[in-house]
Enzyme design. Structure first.
Site, PDB file in Angstrom:
ATOM      1  N   ASN A   9      30.451  52.962  43.758  1.00 19.63           N
ATOM      2  CA  ASN A   9      31.370  52.277  42.845  1.00 19.63           C
ATOM      3  C   ASN A   9      31.781  53.269  41.755  1.00 19.63           C
ATOM      4  O   ASN A   9      31.018  53.511  40.831  1.00 19.63           O
ATOM      5  CB  ASN A   9      30.646  51.053  42.251  1.00 19.63           C
ATOM      6  CG  ASN A   9      31.474  50.347  41.195  1.00 19.63           C
ATOM      7  OD1 ASN A   9      32.662  50.626  41.030  1.00 19.63           O
ATOM      8  ND2 ASN A   9      30.848  49.426  40.476  1.00 19.63           N
ATOM      9  N   LYS A  11      33.976  53.031  39.519  1.00 17.31           N
ATOM     10  CA  LYS A  11      34.407  52.404  38.254  1.00 17.31           C
ATOM     11  C   LYS A  11      35.676  53.093  37.748  1.00 17.31           C
ATOM     12  O   LYS A  11      36.468  53.574  38.560  1.00 17.31           O
ATOM     13  CB  LYS A  11      33.269  52.419  37.230  1.00 17.31           C
ATOM     14  CG  LYS A  11      31.985  51.806  37.808  1.00 17.31           C
ATOM     15  CD  LYS A  11      30.933  51.528  36.795  1.00 17.31           C
ATOM     16  CE  LYS A  11      29.707  50.957  37.497  1.00 17.31           C
ATOM     17  NZ  LYS A  11      28.638  50.570  36.594  1.00 17.31           N
ATOM     18  N   HIS A  99      31.210  41.735  39.730  1.00 16.15           N
ATOM     19  CA  HIS A  99      30.414  42.782  39.075  1.00 16.15           C
ATOM     20  C   HIS A  99      30.128  42.346  37.638  1.00 16.15           C
ATOM     21  O   HIS A  99      30.974  41.733  36.987  1.00 16.15           O
ATOM     22  CB  HIS A  99      31.171  44.113  39.091  1.00 16.15           C
ATOM     23  CG  HIS A  99      30.309  45.253  38.674  1.00 16.15           C
ATOM     24  ND1 HIS A  99      30.026  45.509  37.347  1.00 16.15           N
ATOM     25  CD2 HIS A  99      29.620  46.177  39.397  1.00 16.15           C
ATOM     26  CE1 HIS A  99      29.206  46.552  37.287  1.00 16.15           C
ATOM     27  NE2 HIS A  99      28.947  46.973  38.501  1.00 16.15           N
ATOM     28  N   GLU A 101      30.200  43.863  34.957  1.00 16.82           N
ATOM     29  CA  GLU A 101      31.172  44.341  33.954  1.00 16.82           C
ATOM     30  C   GLU A 101      32.413  43.448  33.943  1.00 16.82           C
ATOM     31  O   GLU A 101      33.051  43.279  32.900  1.00 16.82           O
ATOM     32  CB  GLU A 101      31.519  45.817  34.226  1.00 16.82           C
ATOM     33  CG  GLU A 101      30.357  46.717  33.822  1.00 16.82           C
ATOM     34  CD  GLU A 101      30.232  48.011  34.615  1.00 16.82           C
ATOM     35  OE1 GLU A 101      31.193  48.415  35.294  1.00 16.82           O
ATOM     36  OE2 GLU A 101      29.147  48.621  34.552  1.00 16.82           O
ATOM     37  N   GLU A 171      22.201  43.243  41.323  1.00 17.00           N
ATOM     38  CA  GLU A 171      22.300  44.271  40.290  1.00 17.00           C
ATOM     39  C   GLU A 171      21.774  43.723  38.962  1.00 17.00           C
ATOM     40  O   GLU A 171      22.530  43.083  38.214  1.00 17.00           O
ATOM     41  CB  GLU A 171      23.763  44.683  40.094  1.00 17.00           C
ATOM     42  CG  GLU A 171      24.393  45.284  41.329  1.00 17.00           C
ATOM     43  CD  GLU A 171      25.509  46.253  40.956  1.00 17.00           C
ATOM     44  OE1 GLU A 171      25.429  47.410  41.359  1.00 17.00           O
ATOM     45  OE2 GLU A 171      26.435  45.851  40.244  1.00 17.00           O
ATOM     46  N   GLY A 177      23.754  51.383  34.618  1.00 17.58           N
ATOM     47  CA  GLY A 177      24.202  52.450  33.731  1.00 17.58           C
ATOM     48  C   GLY A 177      23.223  52.761  32.604  1.00 17.58           C
ATOM     49  O   GLY A 177      23.559  53.469  31.661  1.00 17.58           O
ATOM     50  N   SER A 217      21.301  51.976  38.380  1.00 18.81           N
ATOM     51  CA  SER A 217      20.667  53.287  38.176  1.00 18.81           C
ATOM     52  C   SER A 217      19.946  53.821  39.405  1.00 18.81           C
ATOM     53  O   SER A 217      18.909  54.469  39.280  1.00 18.81           O
ATOM     54  CB  SER A 217      19.731  53.254  36.961  1.00 18.81           C
ATOM     55  OG  SER A 217      20.473  52.948  35.788  1.00 18.81           O
TER      56      SER A 217
HETATM   57  P1  PGA Z   1      24.879  52.500  37.991  1.00 20.81           P
HETATM   58  O1  PGA Z   1      25.952  51.351  38.317  1.00 20.81           O
HETATM   59  O2  PGA Z   1      24.405  53.042  39.310  1.00 20.81           O
HETATM   60  O3  PGA Z   1      25.642  53.504  37.182  1.00 20.81           O
HETATM   61  O4  PGA Z   1      23.776  51.852  37.228  1.00 20.81           O
HETATM   62  C1  PGA Z   1      25.755  50.475  39.391  1.00 20.81           C
HETATM   63  C2  PGA Z   1      26.889  49.468  39.424  1.00 20.81           C
HETATM   64  O5  PGA Z   1      27.328  49.040  38.361  1.00 20.81           O
HETATM   65  O6  PGA Z   1      27.365  49.079  40.510  1.00 20.81           O
END
Ligand code: PGA
Length: 255
Positions: A9, A11, A99, A101, A171, A177, A217
Site C-alpha cells: 500500500n 499510500k 483503511h 486512514e 490492521e 506507521g 509496521s
Molecule cells: P505500515 O502501514 O506498514 O506503514 O504500518 C500499513 C497500512 O497502513 O496498510
C-alpha cells in the site's frame, strides 16, 4: 491451501519517476525469482494505475495492481471522486476499502464502506477490507469485540458467495506507521478469531478459504515470524513497501 498475498500500500507517496523506478525494479526482481509461491500486488495512487497495468502486461509480470479506495457512488457529479468501474477499467484487480486512514480522516462509517464493497465487487474488483482496533480498545481488552462489530456492520452483510471473494486485512490502528507491530501471537490470535467468526456467520469452507492479511509496521525483520502463523495469509504493507529491499525480503519471507 490459501495462496498468500503480499500487498504494497503505497499510500500518497512517490512522484511519477520515483514510482516507475520502484515498479520497474520490483518487476525485474520478481521476474528473476522462480521459487515464489505468494501473490504480489501493488496499490499505487490512482493516476499511476493505468500505466502500471500496461507496464506489468508488457513485462509479462504476475504482479497485480489495486487501488487504495473507491467512491461510494458509481458515477456522476462527485468532483474529485474515482469510481470502482473506473478502477476496474484501467486493469486493477483489487481495491482497499475501509483503511483506518479513510475511516479516521474521511469519517467513513459502516454504511459507506459496505456500499463501496458492493460497488467494487460489482465492477469485478476484489475488495481488501480493513478492520482494526485502537490502542485503547486493546488496553481495555475490547479488541475482539471491536473487530466483530466492524465486520458485522459491514462485510457480514454480504451473501456467502460474495463474501467468499473478498480479502480481509487485520490492521491494528496502533501498529500502522508507528513502528509498533502486533506480536506474531497477537496477530495469529486475532486472525483465528476472525476465521471463527466467518465460520459462524457463513460456513467452514468459507472460513477456510478466506485470506486474512496482517498490516501494521510489517518489515523485513518481523515478516517471517508473523507470516509463518497458520491463520496469517499475507501482509498489507505500507512504509516497507516503498523500499525495494524491504518489500522483496517480505515477499521472500512469505514464500
Ligand atoms: P505500515 O502501514 O506498514 O506503514 O504500518 C500499513 C497500512 O497502513 O496498510
Amino acid at each position: 491451501m490459501r495462496t498468500k498475498l503480499i500487498a504494497g500500500n503505497w499510500k500518497m507517496n512517490l512522484e511519477w519517476d520515483q514510482a516507475m523506478t520502484l515498479l520497474a525494479d520490483l518487476v525485474h526482481w520478481h521476474g528473476e525469482q522462480d521459487a515464489l509461491t505468494s501473490e504480489v500486488a501493488v496499490f499505487p495512487p490512482y493516476p499511476y494505475l493505468r500505466h502500471f497495468h500496461e507496464f506489468l502486461k508488457q513485462h509479462r509480470s504476475a504482479i497485480a495492481t489495486g487501488a487504495q479506495d473507491c467512491s461510494e457512488h458509481d458515477s456522476g457529479a462527485y468532483t474529485g471522486e474515482v469510481s470502482a468501474p473506473m478502477i476496474s477499467s484501467v486493469g486493477a484487480s483489487y481495491c482497499i476499502i475501509g483503511h483506518s486512514e479513510r475511516r479516521q480522516y474521511h469519517r467513513e462509517g459502516s454504511d459507506v464502506l459496505l456500499r463501496k464493497v458492493h460497488l467494487a465487487m460489482d465492477s469485478g474488483l476484489i475488495p481488501v477490507f480493513c478492520c482494526g482496533e485502537q490502542i485503547e480498545d486493546r488496553e481495555n481488552g475490547n479488541q475482539t469485540f471491536v473487530i466483530e462489530s466492524q465486520l458485522e456492520s459491514t462485510v457480514f452483510g454480504l451473501s456467502e458467495e460474495e463474501f467468499s471473494k473478498i480479502v480481509i486485512a487485520y490492521e491494528p490502528v496502533w501498529a500502522i506507521g508507528t513502528g509498533k507491530t502486533a506480536s506474531p501471537d497477537e496477530a495469529q490470535d486475532m486472525h483465528e478469531f476472525i476465521r471463527g467468526l466467518v465460520q459462524g456467520q457463513y460456513s467452514e469452507s468459507c472460513a477456510q478459504q478466506l485470506r486474512i492479511l496482517y498490516g501494521g509496521s510489517m518489515k523485513a525483520e518481523n515478516a517471517a515470524d508473523i507470516l509463518s502463523r497458520p491463520d496469517v495469509d499475507g501482509g498489507l504493507i505500507g512504509g516497507a513497501s516503498l523500499k525495494l529491499d524491504q518489500f522483496t525480503q517480505i515477499i521472500q519471507a512469505s514464500a
